[in-house]
Enzyme design. Structure first.
Site, mmCIF file in Angstrom:
data_model
loop_
_atom_site.group_PDB
_atom_site.id
_atom_site.type_symbol
_atom_site.label_atom_id
_atom_site.label_comp_id
_atom_site.label_asym_id
_atom_site.label_seq_id
_atom_site.Cartn_x
_atom_site.Cartn_y
_atom_site.Cartn_z
ATOM 1 N N ARG A 151 0.856 -1.184 0.000
ATOM 2 C CA ARG A 151 0.000 0.000 0.000
ATOM 3 C C ARG A 151 0.894 1.237 0.000
ATOM 4 O O ARG A 151 2.070 1.164 0.347
ATOM 5 C CB ARG A 151 -0.883 -0.009 1.254
ATOM 6 C CG ARG A 151 -1.879 -1.149 1.263
ATOM 7 C CD ARG A 151 -2.678 -1.176 2.557
ATOM 8 N NE ARG A 151 -3.480 0.037 2.734
ATOM 9 C CZ ARG A 151 -4.134 0.330 3.854
ATOM 10 N NH1 ARG A 151 -4.070 -0.480 4.904
ATOM 11 N NH2 ARG A 151 -4.847 1.434 3.934
ATOM 12 N N HIS A 152 0.314 2.359 -0.367
ATOM 13 C CA HIS A 152 1.022 3.632 -0.271
ATOM 14 C C HIS A 152 1.407 3.885 1.198
ATOM 15 O O HIS A 152 0.854 3.270 2.119
ATOM 16 C CB HIS A 152 0.100 4.749 -0.752
ATOM 17 C CG HIS A 152 -1.225 4.710 -0.041
ATOM 18 N ND1 HIS A 152 -1.407 5.243 1.207
ATOM 19 C CD2 HIS A 152 -2.400 4.133 -0.394
ATOM 20 C CE1 HIS A 152 -2.644 5.032 1.591
ATOM 21 N NE2 HIS A 152 -3.277 4.350 0.641
ATOM 22 N N ARG A 178 -0.911 9.588 -3.527
ATOM 23 C CA ARG A 178 -0.235 8.896 -2.430
ATOM 24 C C ARG A 178 0.581 7.691 -2.894
ATOM 25 O O ARG A 178 1.585 7.341 -2.281
ATOM 26 C CB ARG A 178 -1.225 8.517 -1.320
ATOM 27 C CG ARG A 178 -2.474 7.730 -1.732
ATOM 28 C CD ARG A 178 -3.485 7.767 -0.589
ATOM 29 N NE ARG A 178 -4.682 6.963 -0.775
ATOM 30 C CZ ARG A 178 -5.761 7.340 -1.456
ATOM 31 N NH1 ARG A 178 -5.781 8.510 -2.059
ATOM 32 N NH2 ARG A 178 -6.818 6.543 -1.520
ATOM 33 N N ASN A 200 -5.577 9.048 5.968
ATOM 34 C CA ASN A 200 -5.472 7.922 6.901
ATOM 35 C C ASN A 200 -5.404 8.445 8.333
ATOM 36 O O ASN A 200 -5.996 7.870 9.251
ATOM 37 C CB ASN A 200 -4.220 7.069 6.639
ATOM 38 C CG ASN A 200 -4.253 6.319 5.316
ATOM 39 O OD1 ASN A 200 -3.209 6.054 4.710
ATOM 40 N ND2 ASN A 200 -5.440 5.950 4.866
ATOM 41 N N HIS A 232 -3.690 0.305 -3.138
ATOM 42 C CA HIS A 232 -4.529 0.708 -2.003
ATOM 43 C C HIS A 232 -5.124 -0.525 -1.328
ATOM 44 O O HIS A 232 -5.160 -1.607 -1.921
ATOM 45 C CB HIS A 232 -5.651 1.618 -2.509
ATOM 46 C CG HIS A 232 -5.131 2.781 -3.300
ATOM 47 N ND1 HIS A 232 -4.897 4.017 -2.740
ATOM 48 C CD2 HIS A 232 -4.758 2.893 -4.610
ATOM 49 C CE1 HIS A 232 -4.421 4.839 -3.677
ATOM 50 N NE2 HIS A 232 -4.327 4.182 -4.816
ATOM 51 N N GLU A 287 -7.953 3.308 -5.837
ATOM 52 C CA GLU A 287 -8.706 2.724 -4.718
ATOM 53 C C GLU A 287 -10.194 2.621 -5.049
ATOM 54 O O GLU A 287 -10.717 3.351 -5.926
ATOM 55 C CB GLU A 287 -8.475 3.568 -3.450
ATOM 56 C CG GLU A 287 -9.152 3.061 -2.180
ATOM 57 C CD GLU A 287 -8.888 1.589 -1.816
ATOM 58 O OE1 GLU A 287 -9.013 0.715 -2.693
ATOM 59 O OE2 GLU A 287 -8.613 1.318 -0.633
#
Ligand code: ATP
Ligand code: F6P
Length: 456
Positions: free
Chosen positions: A231-232, A286, A238, A372, A307
């Site tokens: 994932r980023h 991201r 977040n 994502h 995502e």
């Protein structure tokens, strides 16, 4: 609106009839097709005649002599095994609405193939023959060492003895092998792979679903390679618990991005060159920021890796969704795979848009994918055969790199957790609070999981 798979639209039923001498990759190809189709929600099942033969022959040690075409006892067991497998397949089509059944056996003679063809036609099932033809002796010996000497046929047998016996078994089969060819079999629907796809012969493919299967098989290769899924880095959204959006990395997310080259280098091991790797990201900031310090020339952006689109809920926290759309919140928890956000997407929608990514991944070698949470779950589910009802609930934490190394019938999985903290974005069923699962395996290296069944 429900999304229908192609099999519903076409109302087809297909029987893939594998053809080829032992140790030509038939079972592996068959199981990959099943995994791919199940991932796309197309009901598929493989019927491995070897397992039926083992059940019928009991615990008797089977040697190459059993496969001598003049051995009448052996021959009748083999005929019975294929009959039972096809009966079970027909029952599965009729009672369980199967769509793609695969008969995984050698099916080397025209007679056997014509019996199967007749059965399919009587039952309105489209037959496709899929032959793997290979005369690369080194590869065949390698295949025997990789998967045959450890098969249930050779329990407690010395590998060298097992190899010799397996080579004799192949010679027995060669005595009545009739390969598919366009001149003799022009009326049949078939695909013939010659030496792992160095040449591919395709004949009379008709339906759309047949063409999907053929295209998938054409893209398979067996070169050793690794796939990295991550994932980023932690994003500003977040930190605030908001979903979706296109925010920047947080300060810790940037630290992770800077550390990533070192983490990837460590995970490469000594055998790989740093340059020999392609990076794929989504189109969102991201993931690109996370990739920005990686020293690889080849970086590709894919819209399909974006995502899950949360539609009207984009930018909200789970708590806000629970308050403002309580019915949707519950409906999603009840069936997370199928639930489609208002004006947005479901997990099923993601799988459909990921199909070209999977096709390309099968063709490629070393790829590092920065994407994502939801997309990564769907990709992981494909490689590791995770059922649909489980995949949207898998824990895939931030700042954790997952390395997959596909082997015959196995995928080696290592998870490497960076020592840079990040918030949890994991939401358990029945709550809007975030927090990682207690059972989360956070730092396991060299965890070996089965992704395909060895039924050789
Ligand atoms: P059997 O008839 O004994 O069941 P099989 O043909 O089903 O044998 P597999 O058990 O599937 O053979 O063999 C797996 C091995 O074949 C793996 O090591 C895999 O790398 C290799 N393999 C996969 N695809 C091919 C191919 N197209 N040609 C040759 N080998 C392949
Ligand atoms: O919270 C991070 C995130 O990537 C969101 O943008 C996305 O909506 C969510 O995860 C997907 O996870 P889940 O399907 O568990 O809600």
């Amino acid at each position: 609106m429900p999304v229908y798979s192609v099999s519903h639209v076409e109302n087809v039923r297909i029987c893939v009839i594998m053809v080829g001498l032992p140790a030509r990759g038939k079972s592996l190809i068959a199981q990959k097709i099943v995994r791919y189709l199940l991932w796309l929600s197309i009901k598929a099942k493989c019927f491995n005649v070897g397992s039926y033969r083992r059940q019928l022959a009991g615990d008797t040690a089977i040697t190459a002599e059993f496969f001598n075409p003049d051995n009448r006892d052996g021959w009748s067991v083999r005929v019975e095994a294929v009959n039972r497998a096809t009966e079970d397949m027909m029952r599965w089509f009729a009672e369980e609405n199967g769509v793609v059944g695969i008969i995984d056996a050698t099916n080397l003679t025209k007679q056997r193939r014509s019996d199967l063809l007749k059965l399919c036609r009587e039952n309105l099932i489209e037959p496709i023959f899929l032959e793997s033809w290979c005369d690369d002796q080194d590869l065949i010996l390698q295949n025997i060492a990789d998967v045959k000497t450890t098969s249930p046929d050779y329990v407690d047998v010395d590998p060298a003895v097992a190899t010799d016996d397996f080579l004799s078994r192949i010679s027995q089969y060669e005595r009545n092998y009739q390969t598919l060819n366009v001149a003799d079999d022009e009326d049949l629907t078939f695909i013939k792979l010659v030496n792992v796809g160095s040449q591919i012969i395709v004949n009379r493919i008709e339906s759309y679903l047949e063409s999907r299967i053929v295209y998938y098989v054409m893209n398979l290769h067996i070169k050793p390679r690794s796939i990295w899924l991550l994932r980023h880095g932690e994003s500003e959204y977040n930190l605030t618990g908001q979903i979706g959006g296109d925010s920047n990395l947080s300060e810790r997310g940037w630290r992770y991005a800077k550390k990533l080259p070192e983490i990837v280098l460590k995970s490469l091991g000594e055998e790989h060159e740093h340059t020999n790797l392609t990076v794929w990201t989504s189109t969102l900031k991201r993931t690109q920021q996370t990739a920005s310090f990686l020293p690889y020339q080849k970086k590709l952006e894919w819209k399909a890796l974006d995502e899950l689109d949360a539609g009207e809920c984009d930018g909200m926290t789970y708590e806000e969704i629970e308050q403002q759309f309580p019915e949707d919140f519950k409906a999603r928890d009840d069936n997370k795979y199928e639930y489609r956000y208002r004006g947005g997407e479901s997990y099923r929608d993601i799988v459909i848009r990921l199909e070209p990514i999977i096709m390309e991944l099968e063709r490629q070698e070393n790829i590092l994918i920065i994407t994502h949470q939801a997309v990564l779950r769907c990709l992981y589910a494909y490689f590791m055969n995770v059922p649909q009802e489980e995949s949207p609930w898998m824990s895939i934490p931030l700042h954790t790199l997952i390395k997959l190394e596909p082997r015959a019938y196995l995928t080696l999985v290592s998870r490497i957790k960076a020592d840079i903290p990040a918030v949890s974005t994991y939401k358990e069923k029945g709550t809007s609070q975030l927090g990682e699962l207690a059972s989360e395996v956070s730092n396991s290296r060299d965890l070996i999981l089965n992704s395909l069944q060895a039924s050789v």
